[in-house]
Design a protein around this motif. Sequence first.
Motif, PDB file in Angstrom:
ATOM      1  N   GLY A 243     -18.497  17.755 -56.930  1.00  0.00           N
ATOM      2  CA  GLY A 243     -18.144  19.236 -56.823  1.00  0.00           C
ATOM      3  C   GLY A 243     -17.691  19.521 -55.168  1.00  0.00           C
ATOM      4  O   GLY A 243     -17.301  18.576 -54.462  1.00  0.00           O
ATOM      5  N   SER A 244     -17.346  21.058 -54.872  1.00  0.00           N
ATOM      6  CA  SER A 244     -16.842  21.352 -53.688  1.00  0.00           C
ATOM      7  C   SER A 244     -17.845  22.244 -52.983  1.00  0.00           C
ATOM      8  O   SER A 244     -18.387  23.221 -53.851  1.00  0.00           O
ATOM      9  N   LEU A 245     -17.916  22.310 -51.904  1.00  0.00           N
ATOM     10  CA  LEU A 245     -18.195  23.438 -51.041  1.00  0.00           C
ATOM     11  C   LEU A 245     -17.279  23.673 -49.799  1.00  0.00           C
ATOM     12  O   LEU A 245     -16.770  22.941 -49.264  1.00  0.00           O
ATOM     13  N   ARG A 246     -17.373  25.114 -49.382  1.00  0.00           N
ATOM     14  CA  ARG A 246     -16.774  25.341 -48.179  1.00  0.00           C
ATOM     15  C   ARG A 246     -17.698  25.889 -46.993  1.00  0.00           C
ATOM     16  O   ARG A 246     -18.226  27.154 -47.323  1.00  0.00           O
ATOM     17  N   LEU A 247     -17.577  25.533 -45.881  1.00  0.00           N
ATOM     18  CA  LEU A 247     -18.641  25.989 -44.910  1.00  0.00           C
ATOM     19  C   LEU A 247     -17.777  26.828 -43.932  1.00  0.00           C
ATOM     20  O   LEU A 247     -16.628  26.695 -43.725  1.00  0.00           O
ATOM     21  N   SER A 248     -18.284  28.112 -43.579  1.00  0.00           N
ATOM     22  CA  SER A 248     -17.537  28.839 -42.605  1.00  0.00           C
ATOM     23  C   SER A 248     -18.331  28.822 -41.099  1.00  0.00           C
ATOM     24  O   SER A 248     -19.714  28.776 -41.370  1.00  0.00           O
ATOM     25  N   CYS A 249     -17.732  29.086 -40.231  1.00  0.00           N
ATOM     26  CA  CYS A 249     -18.584  29.234 -38.776  1.00  0.00           C
ATOM     27  C   CYS A 249     -17.580  30.246 -38.105  1.00  0.00           C
ATOM     28  O   CYS A 249     -16.590  29.849 -37.681  1.00  0.00           O
ATOM     29  N   THR A 250     -18.430  31.396 -37.657  1.00  0.00           N
ATOM     30  CA  THR A 250     -17.599  32.199 -37.059  1.00  0.00           C
ATOM     31  C   THR A 250     -18.139  32.370 -35.428  1.00  0.00           C
ATOM     32  O   THR A 250     -19.355  32.413 -35.432  1.00  0.00           O
ATOM     33  N   ALA A 251     -17.252  32.463 -34.537  1.00  0.00           N
ATOM     34  CA  ALA A 251     -17.746  32.165 -32.854  1.00  0.00           C
ATOM     35  C   ALA A 251     -17.296  33.765 -32.342  1.00  0.00           C
ATOM     36  O   ALA A 251     -16.701  34.447 -33.093  1.00  0.00           O
ATOM     37  N   SER A 252     -17.711  34.012 -31.475  1.00  0.00           N
ATOM     38  CA  SER A 252     -17.378  35.012 -30.488  1.00  0.00           C
ATOM     39  C   SER A 252     -15.866  34.619 -30.165  1.00  0.00           C
ATOM     40  O   SER A 252     -15.465  33.493 -29.984  1.00  0.00           O
ATOM     41  N   ARG A 253     -15.388  35.683 -29.680  1.00  0.00           N
ATOM     42  CA  ARG A 253     -13.929  35.366 -29.122  1.00  0.00           C
ATOM     43  C   ARG A 253     -14.005  34.588 -27.779  1.00  0.00           C
ATOM     44  O   ARG A 253     -12.871  33.643 -27.760  1.00  0.00           O
ATOM     45  N   GLN A 254     -14.780  34.729 -26.922  1.00  0.00           N
ATOM     46  CA  GLN A 254     -14.840  33.713 -25.840  1.00  0.00           C
ATOM     47  C   GLN A 254     -15.135  32.331 -26.174  1.00  0.00           C
ATOM     48  O   GLN A 254     -14.258  31.524 -25.796  1.00  0.00           O
TER      49      GLN A 254
END
Length: 124
Positions: free
Chosen positions: A16-27
Motif C-alpha cells: 500500500g501507500s501513504l503520504r506524509l506531510s511536514c509544514t514548517a515556519s517560513r523562516q
Amino acid sequence: QVQLEESGGGSVQAGGSLRLSCTASRQTYSHNCMGWFRQVPGKEREAVARIYTDGGPTYYADSVKGRFTISPDNAKNTIYLQMDNLKPEDTAIYYCAAAEYGGSWCTLTSFGHWGQGIQVTVSS
C-alpha cells in the motif's frame, strides 16, 4: 519558535501507500534543507530522504529508492514523502527534520530541528 508539523501516518498493508506531510515556519523552510528520518525502537535513527527545498537535488536511502518520493510545496512551506509499495520493514516512527541554519549544503549533519514523529505501520 521552530515548529515542524507532521501528518499523514497510519497503518497500511504491505504494497500500500501513504503520504506524509511536514509544514514548517517560513523562516525554517527558507533554510533550504528538509528531510525525513525514521526510527524503530532499539535501533538507530535512519535517514530516509532529504531535499533542497529550492528545487535542488534529492537524496534517498538505498532501502527506499524507487518506492519513496520527497517533494516540496514552497507555497505552503511543506514537504511531502510519498511512500509506495510499502513493506513491513518500513514500519517505524518517521520524523520530519529541517536544517538548523541556512546555507549552501543539505547534508546529514545539517539537521537541527525535529518534529515530534509520526507512526507508520505496515502489516504483512
